[in-house]
Scaffold this active site. Structure first.
Site, PDB file in Angstrom:
ATOM      1  N   GLU A 491       0.812  -1.214   0.000  1.00 61.41           N
ATOM      2  CA  GLU A 491       0.000   0.000   0.000  1.00 61.41           C
ATOM      3  C   GLU A 491       0.849   1.269   0.000  1.00 61.41           C
ATOM      4  O   GLU A 491       0.477   2.278  -0.567  1.00 61.41           O
ATOM      5  CB  GLU A 491      -0.945  -0.027   1.194  1.00 61.41           C
ATOM      6  N   GLU A 802       4.427  -7.798   9.122  1.00 56.88           N
ATOM      7  CA  GLU A 802       3.044  -7.376   9.325  1.00 56.88           C
ATOM      8  C   GLU A 802       2.289  -8.391  10.185  1.00 56.88           C
ATOM      9  O   GLU A 802       1.426  -8.019  10.978  1.00 56.88           O
ATOM     10  CB  GLU A 802       2.369  -7.271   7.945  1.00 56.88           C
TER      11      GLU A 802
HETATM   12  C1  BGC Z   1      -2.263  -1.870   6.316  1.00 55.46           C
HETATM   13  C2  BGC Z   1      -2.102  -1.509   7.772  1.00 55.46           C
HETATM   14  C3  BGC Z   1      -3.224  -0.585   8.110  1.00 55.46           C
HETATM   15  C4  BGC Z   1      -4.468  -1.413   7.988  1.00 55.46           C
HETATM   16  C5  BGC Z   1      -5.718  -0.774   8.430  1.00 55.46           C
HETATM   17  C6  BGC Z   1      -3.511  -2.663   6.218  1.00 55.46           C
HETATM   18  O1  BGC Z   1      -3.767  -3.168   4.966  1.00 55.46           O
HETATM   19  O2  BGC Z   1      -1.155  -2.491   5.777  1.00 55.46           O
HETATM   20  O3  BGC Z   1      -0.926  -1.492   8.325  1.00 55.46           O
HETATM   21  O4  BGC Z   1      -3.127   0.123   9.279  1.00 55.46           O
HETATM   22  O5  BGC Z   1      -4.612  -1.949   6.698  1.00 55.46           O
HETATM   23  O6  BGC Z   1      -6.372  -1.653   9.193  1.00 55.46           O
END
Ligand code: BGC
Length: 928
Positions: A491, A802
């Site tokens: 993202e 993550e």
């Molecule tokens: C992102 C996160 C973000 C989240 C929101 C994800 O896809 O990578 O780090 O805060 O979405 O819930």
């Protein structure tokens, strides 16, 4: 002899163009550590670049050396100044000495008159999903070939004549798109991807470069390469293009002062010409293709024949297409911050050639290659190899190709190339079509990031903890790139939650003051455009501004999120604490208040969906009207146990929001009220402070009444909720012990594993520590089966993942991001509770030194470069004895606080100097 170092203006060294006209000054006093030096008085004189004094503080009796203002000084936009600093220091409290130093700074322009230049170009193709939904993460569907979807960056050229050599020249430049400026064939700056990423529809920042050395009397040429960047290229969750515009433009003002005292200003006009160059396309997400056969030698140097190049449009400043505020860029630009050699060249079981750089990072590859003209070399980037050792593209989603191509010119001497306007998140590079045998020395991973100074270190008797800290530094470096992002490959978005979670660690590990100051300005801009709601992402990409609803209670409809929007209260508070600059509070107070007002109003309006049809008593209704528990938010995002089970991935991810949002809402509401109250009181806004304090009390009482049962249970019965309730003091005293007991029980039931998600994990270890469970906190830190920090380290992590299980026990790899800094927030805790450097008063002016002598380490050595200078702790423990060395910079008071069972001789209040303490454990006091 003491001397002055680290002269800073608005946190920067000799900045050329500050956004503020009345900046703050800072300096450090360096003195031999045995001297016990203190600052007695200071004086700052500000003069113009011609040497005329314009402001003088006179001698000020004060030990302040951080965020010091010069009363009455307001710089002129576009002007440059020198500042002379004099300090009288006392040594050992007796003799005094005067020391001097000098620095410079400039004030940026507050208005912009130069026209813009719009080269002829094919507008950027609009593509990518329009609304957010699972399809945004699906395997990218092949559409048209890249050559049809992408366009070549434009090369701009302006020749001009100077009557003499310059004595001073400044290039101010920015663009809709990214720019790379040059003068007479030499780069005008060492920055890359300027101007960076911001809420372009509201403001774009202008970079200022000192280019004096690049110009000369006679003919000169300004060159500018213009690419899509974040402005027009594919970005964010959707991977959608053209979010801010489809047409690239640039504007500049080259101000040249000649030796004879005259001034020339070069701005875009009808002499500017443009052409395509060797770059076929360049997109931050997709990658770059460079055809070296199209290289145009000398295009940005005098003497080049540009008669076949095209004229373009010259737009007046303020024309509709460019009607946007231009603001000075203040901070460290994005640069090539280091180069990593190849750690290994793999021949994978699948028969592919894969370069391994040994480290997950953000950047791109510089490659040297020899071969025939027209040979195409392709580089594909990923962060992992799979269980069999094969290259695995771990990034899902539309336009997330991360692939570069180079077409050889055929130079027999070899040719070296690095992409200009793209970067990737990777460790491994699949090499396709490379002529001959690749040699390690022909490849370098060029790491790019905003060039922030690293300000802390941690080294201990457990190498795995050291690696954890190093991994966190790498994740910060990879994600403090233009804006603070969640990850540098998927993202690449300024998720407010991720930053909030990581803010204290970020400010410990690197000098982030200017970087986050700039980002917070964008937060305020985007917040203002949304009636006080701080968006979940800043800059908020326009395509996400009003996406069509996907379904009623869907993740993708979240707009105001607990633990995300609260970045506006949490981040400025953390920055004020770390840097001691109260402007972090002053500048953001109104924004904090607008966010808290939104929470209050939304609390009164929206009931939790669960209770929509419930028969509530008046008291319950009154409670719920106080609690911000209605709208869905991300809850305790990615809490490990909520992800278990056989459902599809999206359903699993939704479980934490659906289960916990009703609770995380009011809990973060309490935190934001507390932080607003504290900020207001620091700023002397006592009425506001009192009102927030009182309101927070009511919300706490309502929370306790509705959610905390008599036996201390809270539903959902998840670790993270107990952690937040305790951390934010939302539990009445009579139930506190029961709540702590239940949290501890849950941790034991999980086999001494954490089960906290994004928003609760930063508080977990502190909550245990402060509630009588220090050893359990240590157990969680040292835990090495998943989910845990050291599991990642043991399974080869070189950054923070993550997901705790991104790589499974059996080696299978999930296609998730390997470079998300959020869970690295534990480093803040390690610095405070393990190494024992805990800031007490803003700027570390007073600090607690509390090494964990009862912990699992025998040795720990750490430092933080505070605004006053380096504060370092080194301790060694053997059986019941420990030796502690503390280095305290001038201006800081450090209070040593040993665990209960330990004692040390001598004074435990330390000031400037190096102090050695011998500590001893009294056997009788050893706690169980
Ligand atoms: C992102 C996160 C973000 C989240 C929101 C994800 O896809 O990578 O780090 O805060 O979405 O819930």
């Amino acid at each position: 002899m003491p001397h002055l170092t680290h002269l800073r203006v608005d946190h920067l060294e000799n900045p050329l163009a500050l956004a503020r006209r009345s900046p703050r000054f800072a300096w450090r006093i360096d003195a031999s550590d045995s001297e016990a030096v203190a600052q007695l008085v200071y004086r700052i004189v500000v003069s113009t670049s011609k040497g005329e004094p314009v402001a003088d503080t006179g001698w000020v009796a004060s030990a302040d050396s951080v965020a010091v203002s010069v009363p009455g000084f307001e710089g002129e936009p576009g002007a440059e100044y020198e500042w002379d600093l004099s300090v009288r220091v006392g040594r050992d409290g007796e003799d005094t000495e005067e020391v001097h130093s000098r620095g410079s700074f400039g004030i940026g322009l507050d208005s912009w008159d130069a026209p813009w230049f719009e080269p002829q170009q094919e507008p950027v193709v609009e593509e990518g999903p329009l609304s957010i939904g699972p399809e945004a993460f699906a395997e990218a569907a092949a559409t048209a070939p890249l050559a049809e979807r992408l366009h070549p960056p434009r090369f701009l050229r302006q020749a001009f004549t100077l009557g003499a050599d310059p004595v001073r020249a400044r290039l101010r430049i920015t663009s809709q798109g990214v720019n790379s400026p040059s003068l007479n064939g030499a780069p005008a700056s060492d920055g890359v991807l300027a101007p960076g990423y911001e809420s372009y529809q509201h403001a774009i920042s202008v970079h200022t470069h000192d280019v004096t050395a690049l110009l000369h009397g006679g003919e000169n040429v300004l060159g500018v390469v213009l690419g899509d960047g974040w402005y027009a290229g594919r970005i964010s969750i959707l991977g959608r293009s053209a979010q801010y515009g489809r047409i690239l433009r640039a504007t500049w003002s080259l101000e040249v002062e000649l030796a004879d005292g005259t001034t020339t200003v070069v701005i875009p006009d009808d002499t500017v010409r443009s052409s395509r160059g060797p770059i076929d396309w360049s997109d931050i997400f997709i990658g770059e293709r460079h055809d070296a056969r199209r290289t145009v030698d000398g295009w940005d140097a005098p003497g080049f024949d540009a008669s076949t190049w095209q004229a373009g449009r010259v737009l007046a400043a303020g024309a509709e297409e460019v009607a946007v505020a231009l603001v000075p860029f203040t901070g460290e630009p994005i640069r090539r911050v280091r180069g990593l050699p190849v750690a290994g060249i793999l021949s994978t079981p699948a028969g592919e050639t894969v370069l391994d750089f040994g480290q997950v990072l953000a950047g791109r590859v510089r490659m040297t290659v020899r071969g025939e003209a027209g040979t195409v070399v392709r580089l594909e980037h990923a962060e992992v190899v799979d269980a069999d050792g094969n290259f695995l593209d771990n990034i899902l989603g539309v336009n997330k190709d991360q692939a570069d191509e180079y077409v050889l010119a055929g130079d027999p001497e070899g040719e070296t190339w690095e992409p200009l306007f793209t970067f990737h998140g990777f460790r491994y590079v699949k090499l396709i079509g490379y002529p001959g045998e690749p040699r390690p020395e022909d490849f370098t991973a060029v790491v790019i990031a905003n060039d922030l100074e690293q300000t802390a270190s941690f080294a201990s008797s457990d190498a795995r903890l050291d690696r954890l800290v190093e991994n966190t530094v790498w994740s910060q470096r990879s994600n403090f790139l233009a804006v603070p992002t969640d990850c540098p490959q998927r993202e690449r978005a300024g998720w407010t939650g991720d930053l909030q979670i990581f803010a204290p660690t970020a400010a410990t590990l690197m000098g982030v003051a200017a970087f986050l100051d700039r980002w917070l300005a964008n937060v305020r801009i985007d917040q203002k455009a949304h009636d006080g709601v701080v968006p979940i992402i800043v800059p908020l990409p326009p395509a996400m501004d009003d996406p069509e609803p996907v379904s009623d209670d869907d993740l993708f409809n979240i707009r105001a999120a607990a633990g995300w929007g609260d970045a506006i209260t949490i981040a400025p508070s953390a920055l004020y604490r770390h840097y001691g600059d109260i402007r972090f509070l002053a500048d953001n107070l109104e924004a904090m208040r607008a966010w808290v007002d939104h929470q209050t109003a939304s609390a009164a309006e929206v009931l939790p969906r669960r209770l929509a049809d419930a028969d509530l008593t008046d008291e319950q209704r009154a409670n719920h009207a106080l609690l911000w528990n209605g709208p869905l938010n991300f809850g305790d995002w990615l809490a490990p146990s909520t992800l278990e089970g056989g459902e599809d991935e999206f359903q699993a991810m939704m479980k934490a929001p659906l289960l916990t949002a009703e609770l995380t809402g009011p809990l973060f509401q309490i935190l934001s009220l507390d932080l607003l109250a504290a900020s207001a009181s620091e700023l002397g806004e006592n009425e506001l402070a009192d009102a927030c304090h009182e309101h927070a009390g009511k919300v706490r009482a309502a929370f306790a009444a509705e959610y905390v049962e008599a036996d201390g249970r809270i539903h959902p019965d998840l670790q993270g909720i107990y952690v937040l309730a305790l951390a934010f003091d939302a539990v009445p005293a009579d139930r506190r012990q029961a709540v702590v007991d239940r949290l501890v029980e849950l941790i034991h039931e999980a086999g001494d594993h954490l089960d906290t998600g994004f928003v609760s994990v930063p508080y977990l270890l502190d909550v245990l520590w402060e509630n009588g469970h220090r050893d359990l906190a240590r157990t969680l830190l040292h835990q090495d089966t998943a989910p845990s920090w050291l599991y990642e380290v043991d399974h080869g992590a070189t950054t923070i993942w993550e997901a705790w299980h991104a790589v499974h026990e059996d080696g299978t790899v999930d296609r998730v991001s390997m470079n998300h800094y959020a869970f690295g927030c534990v480093v803040d805790w390690m610095m405070r509770r393990v190494a024992g450097i805990e800031l007490v008063e803003p700027g570390y002016r007073s600090t607690r030194i509390a090494p964990d002598l009862d912990g699992r380490l025998d040795r720990c050595e750490a430092h933080v470069d505070t605004p006053y200078g380096r504060l370092a702790v080194e301790w060694n423990r053997q059986d019941d004895a420990a030796w502690i060395t503390v280095t305290v910079p001038v201006g800081v008071t450090a209070e040593v606080e040993l665990p209960e069972s330990w004692s040390a001789d001598g004074d435990l209040t330390l000031r400037h100097g190096v102090h050695r303490l011998n500590a001893r454990r009294q056997a009788a006091l050893v706690t169980a």
